[in-house]
Scaffold this motif. Structure first.
Motif, PDB file in Angstrom:
ATOM      1  N   SER A 203       0.799  -1.219   0.000  1.00 22.44           N
ATOM      2  CA  SER A 203       0.000   0.000   0.000  1.00 22.44           C
ATOM      3  C   SER A 203       0.832   1.270   0.000  1.00 22.44           C
ATOM      4  CB  SER A 203      -0.959   0.013   1.192  1.00 22.44           C
ATOM      5  OG  SER A 203      -0.258  -0.150   2.412  1.00 22.44           O
ATOM      6  N   GLY A 204       2.135   1.168   0.160  1.00 21.55           N
ATOM      7  CA  GLY A 204       2.967   2.369   0.131  1.00 21.55           C
ATOM      8  C   GLY A 204       4.432   2.055   0.307  1.00 21.55           C
ATOM      9  N   GLY A 205       5.277   2.953  -0.177  1.00 19.34           N
ATOM     10  CA  GLY A 205       6.720   2.804  -0.014  1.00 19.34           C
ATOM     11  C   GLY A 205       7.411   4.131  -0.239  1.00 19.34           C
ATOM     12  N   ARG A 206       8.429   4.412   0.569  1.00 22.37           N
ATOM     13  CA  ARG A 206       9.155   5.689   0.477  1.00 22.37           C
ATOM     14  C   ARG A 206      10.624   5.459   0.821  1.00 22.37           C
ATOM     15  NH1 ARG A 206       7.640  11.204   1.211  1.00 22.37           N
ATOM     16  NH2 ARG A 206       5.496  10.467   1.543  1.00 22.37           N
ATOM     17  N   LEU A 207      11.510   6.088   0.069  1.00 23.74           N
ATOM     18  CA  LEU A 207      12.942   6.057   0.349  1.00 23.74           C
ATOM     19  C   LEU A 207      13.474   7.478   0.390  1.00 23.74           C
ATOM     20  CD1 LEU A 207      12.350   3.420  -1.668  1.00 23.74           C
ATOM     21  CD2 LEU A 207      14.818   3.154  -1.439  1.00 23.74           C
ATOM     22  N   THR A 208      14.378   7.750   1.328  1.00 17.83           N
ATOM     23  CA  THR A 208      15.095   9.021   1.392  1.00 17.83           C
ATOM     24  C   THR A 208      16.586   8.716   1.449  1.00 17.83           C
ATOM     25  OG1 THR A 208      13.269  10.074   2.591  1.00 17.83           O
ATOM     26  CG2 THR A 208      15.410  11.176   2.651  1.00 17.83           C
ATOM     27  N   ILE A 209      17.336   9.223   0.471  1.00 18.23           N
ATOM     28  CA  ILE A 209      18.759   8.914   0.340  1.00 18.23           C
ATOM     29  C   ILE A 209      19.551  10.204   0.502  1.00 18.23           C
ATOM     30  CG2 ILE A 209      20.523   7.823  -1.090  1.00 18.23           C
ATOM     31  CD1 ILE A 209      18.212   6.615  -2.754  1.00 18.23           C
ATOM     32  N   ASP A 210      20.524  10.215   1.412  1.00 11.15           N
ATOM     33  CA  ASP A 210      21.422  11.353   1.595  1.00 11.15           C
ATOM     34  C   ASP A 210      22.772  11.042   0.951  1.00 11.15           C
ATOM     35  OD1 ASP A 210      19.757  13.151   2.978  1.00 11.15           O
ATOM     36  OD2 ASP A 210      20.038  12.026   4.835  1.00 11.15           O
ATOM     37  N   TYR A 211      23.342  12.041   0.253  1.00 11.16           N
ATOM     38  CA  TYR A 211      24.579  11.872  -0.502  1.00 11.16           C
ATOM     39  C   TYR A 211      25.671  12.801   0.016  1.00 11.16           C
ATOM     40  CZ  TYR A 211      21.743   9.370  -3.955  1.00 11.16           C
ATOM     41  OH  TYR A 211      20.919   8.471  -4.577  1.00 11.16           O
ATOM     42  N   ALA A 212      26.932  12.404  -0.225  1.00 10.73           N
ATOM     43  CA  ALA A 212      28.086  13.243   0.122  1.00 10.73           C
ATOM     44  C   ALA A 212      29.260  12.813  -0.736  1.00 10.73           C
ATOM     45  CB  ALA A 212      28.422  13.121   1.608  1.00 10.73           C
ATOM     46  N   ARG A 213      30.246  13.688  -0.828  1.00 17.47           N
ATOM     47  CA  ARG A 213      31.477  13.365  -1.550  1.00 17.47           C
ATOM     48  C   ARG A 213      32.343  12.448  -0.695  1.00 17.47           C
ATOM     49  NH1 ARG A 213      32.295  14.630  -7.051  1.00 17.47           N
ATOM     50  NH2 ARG A 213      30.632  16.125  -7.543  1.00 17.47           N
ATOM     51  N   VAL A 214      32.877  11.395  -1.321  1.00 17.03           N
ATOM     52  CA  VAL A 214      33.698  10.402  -0.637  1.00 17.03           C
ATOM     53  C   VAL A 214      34.936  10.147  -1.489  1.00 17.03           C
ATOM     54  CG1 VAL A 214      33.812   8.015   0.209  1.00 17.03           C
ATOM     55  CG2 VAL A 214      31.678   9.312   0.420  1.00 17.03           C
ATOM     56  N   ARG A 215      36.099  10.016  -0.846  1.00 11.97           N
ATOM     57  CA  ARG A 215      37.332   9.681  -1.548  1.00 11.97           C
ATOM     58  C   ARG A 215      37.316   8.200  -1.932  1.00 11.97           C
ATOM     59  NH1 ARG A 215      41.682  11.889  -4.242  1.00 11.97           N
ATOM     60  NH2 ARG A 215      41.407  13.670  -2.848  1.00 11.97           N
ATOM     61  N   VAL A 216      37.420   7.923  -3.213  1.00  9.53           N
ATOM     62  CA  VAL A 216      37.515   6.563  -3.734  1.00  9.53           C
ATOM     63  C   VAL A 216      38.696   6.535  -4.693  1.00  9.53           C
ATOM     64  CG1 VAL A 216      36.418   4.723  -5.050  1.00  9.53           C
ATOM     65  CG2 VAL A 216      35.033   6.141  -3.524  1.00  9.53           C
ATOM     66  N   GLY A 217      39.710   5.748  -4.372  1.00  7.68           N
ATOM     67  CA  GLY A 217      40.903   5.729  -5.202  1.00  7.68           C
ATOM     68  C   GLY A 217      41.573   7.085  -5.189  1.00  7.68           C
ATOM     69  N   ARG A 218      41.702   7.711  -6.359  1.00  2.08           N
ATOM     70  CA  ARG A 218      42.395   8.996  -6.466  1.00  2.08           C
ATOM     71  C   ARG A 218      41.446  10.184  -6.630  1.00  2.08           C
ATOM     72  NH1 ARG A 218      45.409   5.174  -9.191  1.00  2.08           N
ATOM     73  NH2 ARG A 218      47.604   5.013  -8.566  1.00  2.08           N
ATOM     74  N   GLY A 219      40.164   9.971  -6.459  1.00  2.64           N
ATOM     75  CA  GLY A 219      39.227  11.065  -6.655  1.00  2.64           C
ATOM     76  C   GLY A 219      38.146  11.105  -5.601  1.00  2.64           C
ATOM     77  N   ASP A 220      37.406  12.227  -5.579  1.00  2.00           N
ATOM     78  CA  ASP A 220      36.252  12.401  -4.703  1.00  2.00           C
ATOM     79  C   ASP A 220      34.988  12.247  -5.541  1.00  2.00           C
ATOM     80  OD1 ASP A 220      37.741  12.929  -2.384  1.00  2.00           O
ATOM     81  OD2 ASP A 220      37.961  15.034  -2.944  1.00  2.00           O
ATOM     82  N   PHE A 221      34.067  11.407  -5.066  1.00  2.00           N
ATOM     83  CA  PHE A 221      32.876  11.097  -5.842  1.00  2.00           C
ATOM     84  C   PHE A 221      31.641  11.177  -4.950  1.00  2.00           C
ATOM     85  CE2 PHE A 221      36.448   8.926  -7.774  1.00  2.00           C
ATOM     86  CZ  PHE A 221      36.310   9.275  -9.122  1.00  2.00           C
ATOM     87  N   LEU A 222      30.514  11.483  -5.605  1.00  2.00           N
ATOM     88  CA  LEU A 222      29.247  11.600  -4.890  1.00  2.00           C
ATOM     89  C   LEU A 222      28.664  10.205  -4.692  1.00  2.00           C
ATOM     90  CD1 LEU A 222      27.486  13.968  -3.854  1.00  2.00           C
ATOM     91  CD2 LEU A 222      26.152  13.730  -5.961  1.00  2.00           C
ATOM     92  N   LEU A 223      28.530   9.785  -3.418  1.00  4.84           N
ATOM     93  CA  LEU A 223      28.036   8.453  -3.084  1.00  4.84           C
ATOM     94  C   LEU A 223      26.944   8.551  -2.016  1.00  4.84           C
ATOM     95  CD1 LEU A 223      31.355   6.391  -2.749  1.00  4.84           C
ATOM     96  CD2 LEU A 223      29.927   6.705  -4.774  1.00  4.84           C
ATOM     97  N   PRO A 224      26.051   7.574  -1.946  1.00  3.51           N
ATOM     98  CA  PRO A 224      25.052   7.568  -0.872  1.00  3.51           C
ATOM     99  C   PRO A 224      25.719   7.347   0.482  1.00  3.51           C
ATOM    100  CG  PRO A 224      24.970   5.510  -2.097  1.00  3.51           C
ATOM    101  CD  PRO A 224      25.896   6.416  -2.849  1.00  3.51           C
TER     102      PRO A 224
END
Length: 416
Positions: free
Chosen positions: A202-223
């Motif tokens: 009868s219903g479903g909701r998701l709320t996802i917060d994102y931030a920049r994270v260092r992965v390897g040699r770069g910063d990327f936007l990840l949940p």
């Protein structure tokens, strides 16, 4: 952590499949159209530059019966999740590799959502399926953000809901909040719409917060975290998912814990030991400390073989061999959790520089002739086939290393 029964009796999974990439539909204002195009460009650049990566995913699941009862913890599940190309792959922490098995074949029954790791953002901003409306500048967690509302009708959606009764595609809508300066996505909200009645959802909701994270040699936007709630068949379930330890993932090397040195090449496969014959009795002691306050289904454990295991005078597992596995369940009884059982599922064994699969049941110790009854009698849960049960009693469960476990090997999985 109380043991849950309600959601463990269902399989309720949600994921989203990426549509073919195209230009996103835009709002009527030319200024907001240009703004949305810039945001979509940043999303595309983040996806294109993002290397294959993996994170530890911890999901706290709670439940309540509608119109009665307070929410209570159902369980906590921990998995490794990897984004490899446009695919999400899953494994238990400590596993030697990821597999292509769907998450519903790995995680325990209950509410699960997938797609937050990268597929969902591309589907909303890059697929051309979404209709956007600009709602102006707002404040979110102390920073200025642009607010967009969006809608994806069912006929253009790839959002699939799976329940015991079947599966179906649903429509969805929601909001996206993007940082007013960097235009990075800060939060994404998804609300299910146009749900077929036969699903019982009868219903479903998701709320996802994102931030920049260092992965390897770069910063990327990840949940960073996901809060999801679903109403299904008279039950209201809520999940809080957090991601940690994100790092680059070398496909050739299996799961790697920690950053991967640039000079590291593909791992050399080690030869597997001879299959341990069925019926071998192997005595071991638990090396991993288990604490209920932190424990999750999926957490790895280790046990050490304490004496040579023999069959027909032949040593099939030497003293010092290491048994590796994962927690497959946490069960409690009583208001004060007077009886706690932790189910341990063995996965593989290593000795003499070799490793291979390990399938075994627990040999329950005999009842003592004197003194209190064994917890194996006082506590109500037998171990499942192919696992062992570690029991503790008291208001707070904490097991130090050294807990004895005796295994009886089963027919190797490859021969079943």
């Amino acid at each position: 952590m109380p043991g849950g029964r309600l959601l463990r009796d269902t399989i309720w999974l949600i994921w989203l499949v990426l549509c073919p990439l195209a230009a996103a539909q835009t709002p009527e204002s030319s200024d907001s159209t240009a703004l949305l195009e810039r945001i979509a460009s940043i999303v595309r650049d983040n996806i294109d530059r993002l290397p294959n990566y993996t994170c530890t995913m911890t999901v706290d699941r709670s439940e309540r019966i509608l119109k009665s009862g307070k929410p209570q913890m159902a369980d906590r599940v921990r998995l490794e999740v990897a984004m490899v190309g446009d695919r999400e792959l899953y494994a238990w922490p400590g596993s030697r590799s990821f597999t292509n098995r769907p998450v519903q074949d790995i995680a325990p029954a209950g509410t699960f959502s997938t797609g937050e790791f990268g597929v969902l953002v591309g589907a909303i901003f890059l697929s051309g399926a979404a209709q956007f409306v600009y709602d102006g500048v707002e404040e979110l967690n102390g920073r200025k953000v642009h607010h967009f509302a969006y809608r994806i009708p069912r006929e253009r959606s790839k959002y699939t809901v799976i329940v015991p009764q079947g599966k179906a595609v649903v429509g969805y809508e929601g909001s996206a909040w993007c940082d007013a300066q960097s235009l990075d996505l800060a939060r994404l909200e998804i609300v299910m719409r146009e749900i077929p009645e036969n699903l019982g959802v009868s219903g479903g909701r998701l709320t996802i917060d994102y931030a920049r994270v260092r992965v390897g040699r770069g910063d990327f936007l990840l949940p960073q975290s996901v809060d999801s709630s679903f109403t299904f068949d008279g039950l209201d379930g809520h999940n809080h998912t957090s991601f940690s330890g994100c790092r680059e993932y070398a496909v050739e090397s299996g799961i790697s814990f920690g950053e991967i040195p640039a000079s590291e090449g593909p791992a050399t496969a080690r030869p597997s030991p001879p299959a341990i014959p069925m019926g071998a009795i192997i005595e071991s002691k638990l090396e991993t400390e288990l604490d209920l306050a932190q424990l999750a289904t999926g957490d790895p454990f280790e046990a050490t073989v304490t004496k040579p295991a023999r069959q027909k005078s032949v040593v099939v597992a030497p003293k010092g061999a290491r048994i590796h596995g994962h927690v497959s369940g946490v069960l409690t009884s009583g208001k004060a959790h007077t009886c706690v059982g932790v189910m341990l599922h063995p996965d593989w064994i290593e000795f003499e520089g070799r490793e291979g699969p390990f399938d075994a049941d627990q040999v329950v110790p005999p009842e003592p002739a004197h003194g209190p009854a064994s917890p194996y009698l006082r506590c109500p849960w037998p171990a499942e086939s192919g696992s062992a049960m570690v029991f503790m009693e008291g208001g707070r469960f904490a097991s130090s290393s050294g807990y004895p476990i005796v295994w009886r090997t089963l027919k190797p999985a490859a021969e079943k």
